[in-house]
Every structure is written in C-alpha cells, then in structure tokens.
Design a protein around this motif. Structure first.
Motif, short mmCIF file in Angstrom:
data_model
loop_
_atom_site.label_atom_id
_atom_site.label_comp_id
_atom_site.label_asym_id
_atom_site.label_seq_id
_atom_site.Cartn_x
_atom_site.Cartn_y
_atom_site.Cartn_z
N VAL B 89 105.54 20.52 15.30
CA VAL B 89 104.10 20.46 15.53
C VAL B 89 103.29 21.57 14.87
O VAL B 89 102.08 21.57 14.96
N GLY B 144 101.91 30.63 33.45
CA GLY B 144 101.78 29.49 32.55
C GLY B 144 102.99 29.38 31.64
O GLY B 144 103.36 30.33 30.97
N ALA B 148 102.58 29.97 24.68
CA ALA B 148 102.26 31.41 24.76
C ALA B 148 103.14 32.09 25.80
O ALA B 148 103.78 33.10 25.53
N GLU B 167 104.51 28.56 36.89
CA GLU B 167 103.89 27.41 36.24
C GLU B 167 103.26 26.49 37.30
O GLU B 167 103.90 26.15 38.29
N ALA B 168 102.04 26.07 37.03
CA ALA B 168 101.30 25.26 38.00
C ALA B 168 101.89 23.86 38.17
O ALA B 168 101.99 23.34 39.27
N GLY B 174 103.64 23.26 29.21
CA GLY B 174 102.19 23.20 28.94
C GLY B 174 101.87 21.94 28.17
O GLY B 174 102.40 20.87 28.46
N VAL B 175 101.03 22.09 27.16
CA VAL B 175 100.60 20.94 26.36
C VAL B 175 101.80 20.25 25.70
O VAL B 175 101.79 19.05 25.47
N ARG B 184 105.91 12.15 19.02
CA ARG B 184 105.70 13.25 18.09
C ARG B 184 106.56 14.46 18.47
O ARG B 184 106.95 15.25 17.62
N VAL B 210 98.89 30.02 40.13
CA VAL B 210 98.48 31.40 40.38
C VAL B 210 96.97 31.43 40.56
O VAL B 210 96.22 30.83 39.79
N ASP B 291 96.59 11.50 18.86
CA ASP B 291 97.65 11.26 19.84
C ASP B 291 97.23 10.18 20.83
O ASP B 291 98.03 9.31 21.21
N ASP B 431 95.65 29.85 24.16
CA ASP B 431 94.38 29.12 24.27
C ASP B 431 93.41 29.74 25.29
O ASP B 431 92.21 29.61 25.13
N ALA B 437 93.54 26.05 20.37
CA ALA B 437 93.97 26.38 19.01
C ALA B 437 95.28 25.65 18.70
O ALA B 437 95.35 24.44 18.84
N THR B 438 96.31 26.40 18.28
CA THR B 438 97.56 25.72 17.92
C THR B 438 98.74 26.35 18.65
O THR B 438 98.67 27.46 19.16
N VAL B 439 99.83 25.59 18.65
CA VAL B 439 101.06 26.03 19.28
C VAL B 439 101.52 27.35 18.67
O VAL B 439 101.84 28.30 19.39
C1 FAD Z 1 97.19 16.28 22.83
C2 FAD Z 1 97.33 17.59 22.11
C3 FAD Z 1 97.95 17.61 20.89
C4 FAD Z 1 98.11 18.81 20.19
N1 FAD Z 1 98.77 18.82 19.01
C5 FAD Z 1 99.03 19.99 18.39
C6 FAD Z 1 99.81 20.04 17.20
O1 FAD Z 1 100.25 19.04 16.68
N2 FAD Z 1 100.06 21.24 16.65
C7 FAD Z 1 99.59 22.38 17.21
O2 FAD Z 1 99.90 23.45 16.69
N3 FAD Z 1 98.83 22.38 18.31
C8 FAD Z 1 98.53 21.20 18.92
N4 FAD Z 1 97.77 21.19 20.07
C9 FAD Z 1 97.25 22.46 20.60
C10 FAD Z 1 98.37 23.24 21.31
O3 FAD Z 1 99.12 22.39 22.11
C11 FAD Z 1 97.80 24.37 22.14
O4 FAD Z 1 97.04 25.19 21.31
C12 FAD Z 1 98.92 25.21 22.79
O5 FAD Z 1 99.72 24.42 23.61
C13 FAD Z 1 98.36 26.37 23.58
O6 FAD Z 1 99.40 27.03 24.25
P1 FAD Z 1 99.17 27.92 25.55
O7 FAD Z 1 100.50 28.42 25.92
O8 FAD Z 1 98.08 28.88 25.30
O9 FAD Z 1 98.61 26.92 26.65
P2 FAD Z 1 99.14 25.52 27.26
O10 FAD Z 1 100.06 24.82 26.36
O11 FAD Z 1 97.92 24.84 27.68
O12 FAD Z 1 99.97 25.97 28.54
C14 FAD Z 1 99.35 26.57 29.64
C15 FAD Z 1 100.22 26.40 30.86
O13 FAD Z 1 99.70 27.18 31.92
C16 FAD Z 1 99.72 26.43 33.10
N5 FAD Z 1 98.69 26.95 33.99
C17 FAD Z 1 97.35 26.83 33.90
N6 FAD Z 1 96.74 27.46 34.90
C18 FAD Z 1 97.72 28.00 35.66
C19 FAD Z 1 97.72 28.78 36.85
N7 FAD Z 1 96.59 29.15 37.45
N8 FAD Z 1 98.91 29.17 37.37
C20 FAD Z 1 100.06 28.82 36.77
N9 FAD Z 1 100.11 28.08 35.64
C21 FAD Z 1 98.96 27.69 35.09
C22 FAD Z 1 99.46 25.02 32.66
O14 FAD Z 1 99.92 24.08 33.61
C23 FAD Z 1 100.26 24.97 31.37
O15 FAD Z 1 101.59 24.58 31.59
C24 FAD Z 1 97.58 20.00 20.75
C25 FAD Z 1 96.92 19.97 21.97
C26 FAD Z 1 96.79 18.78 22.67
C27 FAD Z 1 96.07 18.76 23.99
#
Ligand code: FAD
Ligand code: FAD
Ligand code: SF4
Ligand code: SF4
Ligand code: FES
Lengths: 274, 461
Positions: B89, B144, B148, B167-168, B174-175, B184, B210, B291, B431, B437-439
C-alpha cells in the motif's frame, strides 16, 4: 474474553447478565453504554450499563432478545464468556438538582432508566418513575425500581398489572393535575419517547431522551449512529446518547432504525435454524 | 540487453469483481530475481532518502538477487516492522521509486513489489521468526494499533522497552484492518505482521478506548513512563447537504468497516449486514473513494460511478488504483458536485442533484479550485451513496487530555523530529498529527517518536 458471572432470565424476552469488566465497573456513570461482540461472527452492538459492582469488578446489563445478536447474548450461561466488551462509551447523563423529575420508561428502557433514577435521586431530586410494559409478565426490575425511585407508577397495555394504559397516560395526568415535573427523562422505544416529547413540548418541560440509533464502532469513527438534533447532524455514540428531546428528528431516527430490517430477518431465521 | 521492469500477474477484471481475493499475485522467485538484477546498487542510493522508514533498499534487493529471500526479509525488518503491508500500500511512485536513478530515463526498480515479495516469502516460510526481547526497560503505552502505533511499539521493543498497545477496536491494524479492503491488503497479512510485532514482546490490548476505558493520567499512574498517541484520522467528513442522513447514504468509513472489519461481505455467515446497492455513487477522488467503488462492485452493483468535483489530474488517489477501478468498470464523473440527495417517503435514497463544475485558479493545496457553473443543475438516480470526501482526526482522545496543544484542524501539535507534544511524556504521530496521510508517513512518524521517547526516557533517568 469477558466472563459472565451471572445470567438470569427476567422475562420471556429479557435476560440480566453480570460480566467481568473491572475497569468499566469502576468508571462507568449513569447513561453510559458498552459495545459488545458475542462471538467471532458477531456484530458490534450497544447495551446500556444498568449497574456495576466495583468490588467484584462486574457490570450489569439487561438485554431484550429481539434479533440474532441479542439472542446470542441472551443464551450465554453463567460461567461462559463473550469475545469483546468495550466501554464505558457516550456522555454520562447530566444530573443536577432540579426538584421533581419524572423518568418515563417502556420495555427494555426500564433497565436503562434505573441508573439514571439513582443518579437523579443522588443529586437530591425527587424521582418519579413511570414504567410500562405490554403485559405483567414483561415487567422487569420492579423491586429495584421501587427501591430506587421516590414514587413508582406501573402501567400495562392490557391492564394485567398496575394501571391499564400507557406510560404517557400517567405523565398526562400528572401534568393535568398541575403537578408538572421540573424535568422529564424518557427512555424506551421511539414511539414512546416521541409521545412523551409531544406531551411535554406545550409546557416547555425540559425533556431528555436517550437515543438508540444503530451503531458499529461506538467511538465516532463511522457515522452509522447519526441523528438530526436541532437541524444538525450528531453522532449518538460520542455526542449522546442523551439529547434534548424537543430538538430530535424522531421521524429520521425511526427510518434509520429500519435500514436493515430484511437482513435482520434473514439473519435471525438462519440463526434459529428455519 | 536491458531487463524490462517485471510486472506481477493479476486476477482478470471480469473474474476479480466477483470475489474479495487480492488482485495482484506477487512476483514468482524468478521474477523477483530478475527485477532485483535491474538495481544498479548505487553508492549514494537516493532511493533510501525517499523511504520514510529508512529501508536499506540496495541491500535488501542485493539479497533477493542472490536468492537469499529470508536474508532480504530480515534486512527489511531491521527498519520496517510491516514490510508485507508497505510493499502493498505504499505510494511507492511518490516515495522510494520516485527518486530511483533508473526512473530518470526509464522505469524505476519495482522496490515496493520486491519488498512485498521478500516479506511474503518470510511470512510463508518462517512465520515464527522474530524473537521476543526479554526486556526490563521502562514501560511505554501506545494508544492506537494503526501503522503509527505498531511501528512505534516495535521500535521501542527493539530498544528494550516494555510496550503495551491500547486499541479501541476489537482488532488491531487501524485503517489497515477496517479501511483498506481485503482485495488490496488481505487481512491475513495484517494479522501476521501484527503477530510479529507481538512476538517482539509488545503487549496488545484490544477493546480499550483510551479516554473512556482508561485515561492517559491513569496510564501514567499505572507506571507507564511515556505515552505515544497514534489514534489516526477516524472522523468521517460529511458535506452537510440536504438528505445526507437518508437510508442508503454511507460514510466510506462505515461502508468499509462493515465490509472489512465486520466481514459483511460474508453476511449472513457473519452477522453484520451491509446494503448491496445496484446503482452506486461514490463521492470523492482519493484512495478511499476507489476502495469504496471497487467494494460496491464486488457486492454486486450493476453500475458504480465516482463523482469528483475536480478532474482526473487533481484526484489524489494513486494512479494504480484509478487504473484498477477503471479496468473493473467503475465510471468516473469528473467536475461534478452533489448538492442534495433525494429520498422516497420511507426515507431511502433515490437519487441526487448535482452541479457541473469548472476549474479556476489554484487553491492552497496547489490544485485548481473547482467552481460551480451556474444553472448547470442536473439530477441522477441511484440507490446507494458512499461519501468518501475525507476524514478528520478523531477528537475523542484529545478531548480527554485538555492540556494538549491542538492545531487548527483538530490535529495534535508535535515536533516532527521527536513526536513530542506540548505535554511532558506524551508523544504523538501519524494521521492524528498530520491529518489523513499515508501508511508509510504514519510509520515514519512512529519511528521518529520511538527515538524521541528513547531520548526523553534516557534524559529523565
Ligand atoms: C480506505 C482507506 C484506504 C487507504 N489507502 C491507503 C493506501 O493505499 N496507501 C497509503 O499509504 N495510505 C492509505 N490510506 C491512509 C492510511 O491508511 C492512513 O494514513 C494510516 O493508516 C494512518 O495510520 P495511523 O496509525 O496514524 O492511524 P490509523 O490507521 O487510523 O489507526 C489508528 C488506530 O487508533 C485507534 N484509536 C483511535 N482512537 C483511540 C482511542 N481513544 N483509544 C485507543 N485506540 C484508539 C483506532 O481504532 C485505530 O486502530 C488509506 C486510508 C483509508 C481510510
Ligand atoms: C445507546 C444504546 C443503548 C442500548 N441499550 C440497550 C439495553 O440496555 N438493552 C437492550 O436490550 N437493548 C439496548 N439497546 C438496543 C440494542 O442495541 C439492539 O436491540 C440490538 O442491537 C439489536 O440487535 P439484534 O441483532 O438482536 O437485533 P436486530 O436483528 O438488529 O433487530 C431486531 C429488531 O430490533 C430493532 N432494533 C435494532 N436495533 C435497535 C435499536 N438500536 N433500538 C431499537 N430497536 C432496534 C430492529 O429494527 C428490528 O426490528 C441500546 C441501543 C443503544 C443505541
Ligand atoms: S517502505 Fe515504502 S517507501 Fe520504504 S522502501 Fe518500502 S515501499 Fe518504498
Ligand atoms: S536508486 Fe534505484 S537503482 Fe539505485 S540503488 Fe536505489 S533502487 Fe537501485
Ligand atoms: S457508532 Fe460509529 S460513529 Fe457512532
């Protein structure tokens, strides 16, 4: 895994469960809920925290068996477990000293209103509980209610117990007799909450309803639970579940609760093995 | 003779829209070695600077070339805790591959696909590899389990800290788990990569919101010495137009969560339902919109259209994703803006009214601003709408930490070099700090914060 320390049938349709969840038991406040997932193929669905015991680390839930998820949960026995339990979610019910407060509840709402009544009494109010059911067999938690409330009114649709009629009839009488409550809480099926809201509106009685929108995550992430309140979209799980009744678009809520009717039926038939 | 860039075989479009299986099959070992041979092993390796998690790209490619696939995977894992995911991804064309020397004249080395190959090889042949570090270091809480949080946790574990992730949801990722579809990014891959993080000694607690279940204050009281917040951008945006709450209007988050996390595509074996529209409109032009559209096809839609207010050129989705969507029969309607949804007396969506747009001057994002053309209103019928116009940071946790300095758009303010927030001992990244943003950027932020936390804990003794 979260262990069920007690599973007790209250009526042919409702089951009381005590489940180990020490953190939630310590933290939860009136009006908050949990999201449950019973097993690996299960849905996430919300249930109000009816009570808790921090010393044993358990929370009490009362579930009305209406579809696959609630039936799955209702059939879990003492000693068995459920897969997931998250909470406490939602804002606690806001409680102040108002004076005389009427708490109106129907069906499973009776369980949901119990912690609210306790909180209201705890804040120095007089709490009038008005609870109803279709028939005597379906009345739940009568003893607990009697203990918690300042006054208890019971109605049944068929007159088999308490007063014949609807909970709104009692509220209507109170208002007509001039003993207008300072505030009203209504929890239960939407038609009931709607009727209470219509009753209190002309008298401008502040009225709070606890909305039972469909949910998935319960943390504000999906928007499944959105409701219109005062013309604005709110997420029930994080902005509610309590809202100012006079601002709620009940019509929309009723419609949104029906989104999955055909699938719910299909799922239940499959689960029950038809 | 020059070797051409190797391409993965894929499921045929007509076949794949009837299943949720992954679209590309990945390289065969022969293909991988052939592609690896294309790499020039540049001394200064500019590709490395294009990777936010600092993968030693020439080194792992060299190992693939030699046929040491496990060695390649180990090399990747030195800096990247989730290589099988990144290989799938990452927007490689904007990251490592963008700066690959070969890309100047022809096609860059397929770094992402090679990464995917090595990581998959390792998952398949040596699933139990990472060894738990028996650490006695300070305890760190990670909030989370998205990319990240997982990266930050894994890096901290590698440094010897005792890490717990809260994790919630009921599943980590996460995403990666609830958003990006199975076709995918297979959930089995996510599961195994998360398993590897666990095997490094990281403890993972699901069902912990949290701010609700436990507060950051309590975490400190429970003995955690530092906190990393990686809670993502999980708040769906709506357009605030009439009819948006009609039955049959989904946020992309809800639609994708039902299908991916809750497996609604397997209803009724799984209990969670999802509406299977026949004529589906997806609003938006990003990866999330692609998606959603491709998911709708797989759920049996006859017609799926993407409604986007700008043109193909401005669409933020990866080219590859737009291409895949088009191959599968998704129709794009550019320069179109929905202004209201119409419904029937039972509250179900029946269609929508749109305006035609034209492009004006560039806006602050550098893309040309879409302007409505007056009097261009027209209406179209549909039975399902998925709103995929973006996500904002989830406010739940920031609300629970009142002292935290926030940015204008609900993001947590950090020092990007260390992840340090305005509060002592609290770090953030991904994010929640940048907005959606991105993974790989989220992973990069998790990595930076792990270093920041390490320094912080060393200094505070
Ligand atoms: C449908 C979709 C497709 C995407 N496709 C791509 C792609 O192809 N390539 C790419 O690079 N990026 C893609 N992205 C973007 C990418 O997924 C995100 O930028 C990335 O996942 C961000 O990572 P993160 O760890 O910051 O947050 P997240 O992946 O959002 O994870 C955050 C986690 O924290 C948890 N959480 C939230 N609040 C709390 C709380 N209070 N207590 C405990 N846990 C909590 C959530 O449940 C979640 O599991 C896509 C996004 C989406 C929505
Ligand atoms: C904040 C909140 C607190 C709740 N607390 C409780 C509680 O303490 N005890 C309890 O028994 N139930 C409670 N509910 C309702 C409960 O979540 C639903 O009954 C349950 O999700 C139904 O799932 P099911 O699969 O068993 O039934 P389904 O197959 O989903 O539905 C069966 C029938 O019930 C109706 N229904 C489904 N969901 C709801 C709902 N949310 N509200 C009203 N009717 C619904 C359907 O329209 C259908 O007619 C609460 C709901 C919310 C939002
Ligand atoms: S992690 Fe992403 S950016 Fe880094 S080398 Fe791999 S594909 Fe490229
Ligand atoms: S820039 Fe391209 S060719 Fe050079 S080392 Fe990196 S991947 Fe190989
Ligand atoms: S249930 Fe998902 S936002 Fe409320």
């Amino acid at each position: 895994m979260y262990r069920i320390t007690e599973s007790r049938r209250l009526t042919p349709e409702a089951v009381l469960l005590k489940i180990e969840a020490p953190r939630i038991a310590r933290k939860r406040k009136a009006g908050q809920f949990v999201i449950i997932r019973v097993d690996e193929t299960g849905e996430r669905f919300p249930l109000t925290i009816v009570d808790s015991d921090p010393s044993t680390g358990t929370i009490t839930l009362v579930v009305q068996e209406v579809g696959t998820s609630t039936k799955k949960l209702g059939r879990r026995r003492t000693g068995e477990s459920i897969l997931d339990l998250t909470g406490p979610l939602g804002h606690p019910t806001g409680v102040k000293k108002w004076g005389r407060v009427a708490c109106v509840a129907g069906g499973i709402g009776v369980a949901e209103v119990l912690p609210v009544i306790k909180a209201i009494r705890g804040a120095g109010n007089i709490a009038l509980a008005i609870i109803g059911a279709r028939t005597q067999d379906l009345i739940i938690l009568e003893d607990e209610m009697r203990e918690a409330a300042s006054e208890l009114y019971i109605t049944t649709d068929d007159g088999s117990y308490g007063r014949r009629g609807l909970v709104t009839d009692v509220l209507c009488d109170l208002i007509n007799n001039g003993s207008i409550p300072d505030r009203v809480f209504a929890i239960g099926p939407v038609p009931m909450m709607r009727a209470v809201t219509a009753l209190t509106r002309p008298y401008n009685i502040p009225t709070i309803v606890s909305l039972n929108a469909l949910m998935v995550d319960g943390t504000g992430m999906c928007g499944c639970c959105r409701v219109s309140v005062g013309g604005e979209t709110k997420f029930t799980c994080v902005d509610g579940p309590d809202f100012d009744a006079h601002q709620v678009d009940f019509e929309e809520l009723v419609q949104r609760q029906k989104i999955y009717l055909p699938q719910e039926k299909e799922s239940l038939q499959r689960y029950e093995g038809f | 003779m020059q070797i051409p860039r190797q391409h993965m075989a894929e499921q045929e479009p007509s076949e794949r829209i009837r299943n949720f299986n992954e679209v590309p099959f990945g390289y065969t070992p022969e293909q991988a070695k052939k592609e690896a041979e294309r790499c020039l092993q540049c001394k200064n390796a500019p590709c490395r600077d294009g990777c936010p998690v600092e993968v030693d790209i020439p080194a792992f490619i060299e190992l693939i070339k030699k046929g040491d696939f496990s060695g390649a995977a180990r090399k990747l894992k030195e800096t990247n805790s989730l290589p099988a995911i990144c290989g799938r991804v990452c927007p490689q064309e904007d990251q490592c591959e963008k700066v690959c020397v070969l890309g100047k004249k022809g096609e860059p080395v397929a770094i992402g696909t090679l990464e995917r190959f090595a990581a998959d090889w390792e998952l398949k042949h040596h699933p139990g590899s990472p060894s738990p570090s028996s650490s006695r270091g300070a305890r760190v809480a990670v909030i989370g389990a998205g990319p990240a949080g997982l990266t930050c946790a894994a890096d901290l574990a590698r440094m010897g800290y005792r890490v717990t992730i809260f994790e919630a949801l009921h599943q980590p990722g996460g995403v990666l788990t609830y958003g990006i579809p199975e076709f995918r990014l297979p959930k089995e891959i996510v599961k195994r990569e998360v398993e590897n993080v666990r095997k490094m000694g990281v403890e993972l607690k699901e069902d912990q919101v949290v701010g609700c279940t436990i507060s950051p204050e309590e975490l400190f009281r429970d003995g955690f010495r530092a906190i990393f917040i990686g809670t993502g951008a999980g708040l769906p945006r709506f357009m605030k137009i009439p009819g948006e709450n009609l039955n049959g209007v989904y946020s992309a988050n809800e639609y994708l969560t039902r299908v991916n996390l809750m497996k609604a595509y397997l209803f009724p074996q799984y209990d969670t339902p999802v509406i299977r529209g026949k004529k589906v409109f997806v609003i938006g032009g990003g990866n999330v919109a692609m998606d959603s559209a491709r998911t709708a096809l797989r759920l049996g839609a006859k017609e799926v259209r993407i409604i986007y207010r700008r043109t193909r050129k401005e669409a933020p989705a990866r080219r590859e994703e737009i291409h895949h969507a088009e191959e599968e029969g998704v129709v794009f309607k550019f320069l179109t803006l929905p202004v209201r949804y119409r419904g029937d007396e039972k509250g179900w969506i029946t269609g929508m009214e749109c305006l035609k747009m034209k492009l004006g001057e560039p806006d602050e994002s550098g893309r040309r601003r879409p302007i409505p053309i007056e009097g261009s209103e027209f209406s179209i019928e549909c039975d399902l709408v998925v709103v995929a116009i973006g996500n904002d940071p989830n406010p739940l946790l920031p609300r629970a930490v009142p002292g935290l300095k926030m940015g204008r758009k609900g993001t947590i303010e950090i020092d990007p070099a260390t992840g340090q927030t305005s509060m002592k001992g609290i770090f953030a990244g991904g994010d929640i700090a940048t907005g959606a943003a991105t993974v790989i950027e989220a992973m990069g932020a998790g990595k930076a914060a792990a270093r920041g936390i390490n320094i912080y804990l060393k200094l505070s003794g």
